[in-house]
Design an enzyme around this catalytic site. Structure first.
Site, mmCIF file in Angstrom:
data_model
loop_
_atom_site.group_PDB
_atom_site.id
_atom_site.type_symbol
_atom_site.label_atom_id
_atom_site.label_comp_id
_atom_site.label_asym_id
_atom_site.label_seq_id
_atom_site.Cartn_x
_atom_site.Cartn_y
_atom_site.Cartn_z
ATOM 1 N N ASP A 165 -5.432 -2.201 22.735
ATOM 2 C CA ASP A 165 -4.982 -1.385 21.609
ATOM 3 C C ASP A 165 -5.997 -0.283 21.361
ATOM 4 O O ASP A 165 -7.151 -0.555 20.993
ATOM 5 C CB ASP A 165 -4.842 -2.274 20.373
ATOM 6 C CG ASP A 165 -4.322 -1.542 19.154
ATOM 7 O OD1 ASP A 165 -4.076 -0.321 19.249
ATOM 8 O OD2 ASP A 165 -4.158 -2.191 18.102
ATOM 9 N N VAL A 166 -5.615 0.979 21.562
ATOM 10 C CA VAL A 166 -6.560 2.078 21.388
ATOM 11 C C VAL A 166 -6.966 2.259 19.931
ATOM 12 O O VAL A 166 -7.930 2.973 19.649
ATOM 13 C CB VAL A 166 -6.008 3.404 21.955
ATOM 14 C CG1 VAL A 166 -5.777 3.309 23.443
ATOM 15 C CG2 VAL A 166 -4.757 3.846 21.209
ATOM 16 N N TYR A 201 3.298 11.742 10.803
ATOM 17 C CA TYR A 201 3.133 11.861 12.251
ATOM 18 C C TYR A 201 2.597 13.246 12.600
ATOM 19 O O TYR A 201 1.643 13.383 13.384
ATOM 20 C CB TYR A 201 4.474 11.625 12.931
ATOM 21 C CG TYR A 201 4.456 11.803 14.428
ATOM 22 C CD1 TYR A 201 3.907 10.830 15.258
ATOM 23 C CD2 TYR A 201 4.998 12.950 15.025
ATOM 24 C CE1 TYR A 201 3.897 10.989 16.640
ATOM 25 C CE2 TYR A 201 4.991 13.121 16.392
ATOM 26 C CZ TYR A 201 4.439 12.136 17.200
ATOM 27 O OH TYR A 201 4.420 12.311 18.558
ATOM 28 N N ASN A 219 -2.748 9.430 25.708
ATOM 29 C CA ASN A 219 -1.323 9.599 25.434
ATOM 30 C C ASN A 219 -0.779 8.630 24.385
ATOM 31 O O ASN A 219 0.237 8.919 23.761
ATOM 32 C CB ASN A 219 -0.545 9.421 26.746
ATOM 33 C CG ASN A 219 0.939 9.302 26.536
ATOM 34 O OD1 ASN A 219 1.622 10.284 26.245
ATOM 35 N ND2 ASN A 219 1.464 8.076 26.672
ATOM 36 N N LYS A 261 -0.959 14.599 14.551
ATOM 37 C CA LYS A 261 -0.956 15.468 15.726
ATOM 38 C C LYS A 261 -1.645 16.803 15.439
ATOM 39 O O LYS A 261 -2.268 17.390 16.331
ATOM 40 C CB LYS A 261 0.479 15.688 16.203
ATOM 41 C CG LYS A 261 1.129 14.412 16.747
ATOM 42 C CD LYS A 261 0.318 13.818 17.882
ATOM 43 C CE LYS A 261 0.983 12.621 18.523
ATOM 44 N NZ LYS A 261 0.199 12.090 19.681
ATOM 45 N N ALA A 291 10.473 15.236 25.430
ATOM 46 C CA ALA A 291 11.111 14.389 26.437
ATOM 47 C C ALA A 291 11.970 13.318 25.784
ATOM 48 O O ALA A 291 11.796 12.966 24.610
ATOM 49 C CB ALA A 291 10.058 13.730 27.329
ATOM 50 N N THR A 305 12.476 9.855 25.253
ATOM 51 C CA THR A 305 11.716 8.612 25.270
ATOM 52 C C THR A 305 12.221 7.709 24.151
ATOM 53 O O THR A 305 13.059 8.108 23.335
ATOM 54 C CB THR A 305 10.220 8.877 25.054
ATOM 55 O OG1 THR A 305 10.038 9.454 23.743
ATOM 56 C CG2 THR A 305 9.670 9.838 26.108
ATOM 57 N N ASP A 308 -1.819 0.041 28.221
ATOM 58 C CA ASP A 308 -0.755 -0.095 27.231
ATOM 59 C C ASP A 308 -1.114 -1.277 26.351
ATOM 60 O O ASP A 308 -1.825 -2.202 26.793
ATOM 61 C CB ASP A 308 0.608 -0.318 27.895
ATOM 62 C CG ASP A 308 1.764 0.023 26.955
ATOM 63 O OD1 ASP A 308 2.216 1.183 26.981
ATOM 64 O OD2 ASP A 308 2.191 -0.863 26.195
#
Length: 312
Positions: free
Chosen positions: A63-64, A155, A90, A159, A187, A189, A37
């Site tokens: 940080d990805v 966004y 994810n 994706k 979900a 979140t 994370d």
């Protein structure tokens, strides 16, 4: 022996929400987990909770969006656990914006985290798995927003790009023992709460309700399945889990009718007026099943009330 015993898995964005649920479930089935994370405290909290429950986990913050983070995660997993069996890319961020009010900062961050981060992670994971010669499973994350949602164009674009990359990577990895699939989850979140707050200030623009969402734990078994050996042969698919609904999201296809002819300007006009105008496709995520209800022909499969529907 548990389904994921002996496997070692990296889960990014696992400090909370869906990522944490994926990490906990995979660990409960015997996997060693590297919890990533950007928030070191959250990563350590998830890893500690897994260990307290009897599982095996360590935290690795990063940080990805920084390309080198992906390799660092792969290296940490192999150094600590001896192998890399699975990688769940994810981590993601979401900002709202319509075509008239986007700003460069928000768009750039979404593309850097959601798209470039996923690309870096999948590439580093595939290289490691191929070098090991023992195969592995990579899971990316896409969204129903790729089909279009008001104020989520940026966004959704990230994706949709992840889905396109997943299709191509699956072709490239076919026959190597390294599998790659995507999940399109739904979900409750923090990201979903942010979107619901946005929806509250504007009229709905689609028929799919998004006010009642399942918990992150609903999606977790699907991830664990895709990481497991039971999923051998499942490759290059987008798997959607939405409440009590489990399905594939269809790959882009060429729709009927396919018209043949010499396409002069007048011929194009005639084709659209006679055949295509009334066959335009719905905007947004929709069902391609036998009826508008989206119910499967397998009516006897599963129990309980009508499945939830929605877009992630």
């Amino acid at each position: 022996m548990s389904a994921l015993s002996g496997k070692s898995v990296v889960v990014t964005g696992a400090g909370s929400g869906l990522g944490a649920a994926y990490a906990h479930h995979a660990a409960s089935l015997g996997a060693n987990i590297v919890v990533n994370d950007i928030d070191v405290g959250r990563a350590e909290q998830t890893a500690a909770a897994i260990r307290q429950a009897g599982g095996s986990a360590l935290a690795h913050a990063g940080d990805v969006a920084r390309w080198e983070t992906a390799q660092a995660l792969v290296d940490r997993c192999t150094a600590e656990f001896g192998t890399l069996s699975g990688f769940v890319a994810n981590a993601g961020v979401l900002y709202h914006g319509r075509i008239l009010d986007w700003n460069e900062r928000d768009l750039r961050q979404m593309f850097e985290v959601n798209l470039l981060g996923t690309a870096a992670c999948a590439s580093a994971a595939a290289k490691a798995m191929l070098a090991q010669g023992t195969g592995g499973s990579i899971v990316t994350v896409t969204s129903g927003s790729q089909a279009g949602t008001t104020a989520l164009g940026g966004y959704g674009a990230t994706k949709a790009a992840v889905a396109a990359l997943t299709y191509s990577w699956a072709m490239e990895l076919a026959g190597t023992g390294v599998r790659i699939n995507a999940i399109s989850p739904l979900a409750e979140t923090a990201m979903a709460a942010q979107h619901k707050a946005h929806l509250a200030v504007r009229p709905p623009d689609h028929e799919i309700p998004s006010d009642i969402l399942p918990s992150p734990q609903v999606s977790a078994p699907v991830i664990s399945y895709l990481l497991s050996d039971q999923a051998r042969g499942i490759h290059g698919q987008v798997v959607r889990i939405a409440g009590r609904q489990l399905s594939f999201v269809s790959h882009p296809t060429i729709a009927d009718p396919v018209l043949e002819g010499e396409w002069t300007f007048d011929a194009v006009i005639d084709a659209f007026e006679r055949y295509l105008r009334h066959r335009q496709h719905k905007l947004g995520l929709s069902y391609a099943g036998p009826s508008e209800s989206g119910r499967s022909k397998q009516e006897g499969f599963g129990t309980g009330p009508h499945p939830l529907r929605g877009q992630s």
